[in-house]
Design an enzyme around this catalytic site. Structure first.
Site, mmCIF file in Angstrom:
data_model
loop_
_atom_site.group_PDB
_atom_site.id
_atom_site.type_symbol
_atom_site.label_atom_id
_atom_site.label_comp_id
_atom_site.label_asym_id
_atom_site.label_seq_id
_atom_site.Cartn_x
_atom_site.Cartn_y
_atom_site.Cartn_z
ATOM 1 N N GLY A 252 -2.875 -5.690 2.784
ATOM 2 C CA GLY A 252 -2.866 -4.313 2.293
ATOM 3 C C GLY A 252 -4.153 -3.583 2.632
ATOM 4 N N ASP A 253 -5.275 -4.273 2.524
ATOM 5 C CA ASP A 253 -6.565 -3.687 2.892
ATOM 6 C C ASP A 253 -6.597 -3.351 4.383
ATOM 7 O OD1 ASP A 253 -7.292 -4.298 0.242
ATOM 8 O OD2 ASP A 253 -8.023 -6.278 0.858
#
Length: 309
Positions: A252-253
């Site tokens: 997600g990052d």
């Protein structure tokens, strides 16, 4: 330049054991220590994509110095604010196909340190093109702190990509100044809206909620199947390729990093979405959290399908 914010970073320590034995001594030879935190994962991926990046937040003590040294070695500019407290450790014990985590709460930020950060952020935000804000708040900061950062960035016309959840996300969306992009996953979306979001139809319906009014980009990641992306009034379904997953932590990052870099390069909607989701896929294929192989970008991007709904 892109500025990433990690207000509660950590030294991430990974211990790999064949077997974890309780109530006795465990000796470990396979140890890794990295500069941890969601925003620092974003920083590393941006740097690997050959974009100029600075990182900011709070750092203190010997562990804070460890993080400063590591990000300097990685070519990430250091905009961190020094504090009296000690930066935290986060420990992961990997054993027998399982991962047991021991996470410290981290330091308490006092009013003087918070004010210093806000003043420096006001200066730094004028030097950059985009800001990413990721993760949770350390103790001592009010829950409207992200909303205050978004307001300051808005005053200088600097877009903010925000990746947080729960009350922090809710309070920020309630403010007059909106993030440029938010990235809840499916579970976080349901929690934010207080309703079930279990299938594609419900995700599309949720994206049309008035709660997202004024937020240009809303990205809902759905794990290995891809994502749904809303840009203004357009909604896209994104399908990602099946790959051999090594470590999905930080994907997600990496998506946030992909969007920040894509915005900086002025990519069109479809190219931008493909590029950003590519980073999430490539991170999952690497052992190190917050890491991608730039030479695989074109291959992966060609496998991603974007369908306008």
């Amino acid at each position: 330049m892109i500025l990433t914010i990690t207000l509660n970073p950590s030294v991430d320590i990974s211990y790999k054991l064949d077997e974890l034995s309780l109530d006795t001594v465990n000796r470990v030879a396979d140890v890794s220590k990295t500069a941890g935190g969601k925003g620092l994962n974003v920083s590393r991926v941006i740097q690997q994509l050959d974009e100029k990046v600075a990182a900011s937040g709070f750092l203190g003590g010997s562990l804070g110095q460890f993080i400063r040294k590591r990000i300097s070695e990685q070519g990430i500019e250091d905009f961190f604010v020094s504090i009296d407290g000690e930066t935290r450790n986060c420990i992961a014990v990997i054993h027998e196909g399982q991962q047991t985590e021991i996470l410290e709460a981290g330091p308490t930020i006092n009013e003087k340190e918070a004010d210093e950060f806000l003043n420096k952020f006001s200066e730094n935000v004028q030097k950059v093109d985009y800001v990413t804000i990721s993760g949770s708040l350390p103790k001592g900061l009010e829950k409207d702190f992200y909303a205050r950062l978004v307001k300051i960035a808005h005053q200088h016309d600097t877009p903010v990509l925000l990746d947080t959840k729960g009350e922090l996300l809710h309070q920020t969306l309630e403010g007059d100044n909106k993030p440029y992009l938010i990235k809840p996953n499916q579970e976080e979306l349901a929690d934010l809206l207080g309703e079930k979001v279990t299938d594609d139809t419900q995700i599309v319906s949720a994206l049309q909620s008035q709660q997202f009014s004024g937020v240009p980009w809303v990205v809902v990641t759905t794990g290995s199947s891809g994502a749904f992306v809303k840009h203004n009034e357009e909604i896209y379904r994104v399908s990602t390729p099946k790959v051999d997953v090594v470590n999905p932590v930080g994907s997600g990052d990496s998506v946030i990093a992909g969007f920040a870099v894509g915005f900086s390069r002025g990519l069109s909607d479809e190219e931008l979405v493909k590029y950003a989701l590519t980073m999430g896929v490539l991170n999952a294929m690497e052992a190190q959290t917050g890491s991608v192989s730039p030479d695989k970008v074109d291959w992966c991007k060609d496998q991603i399908r974007v369908e306008r709904i």
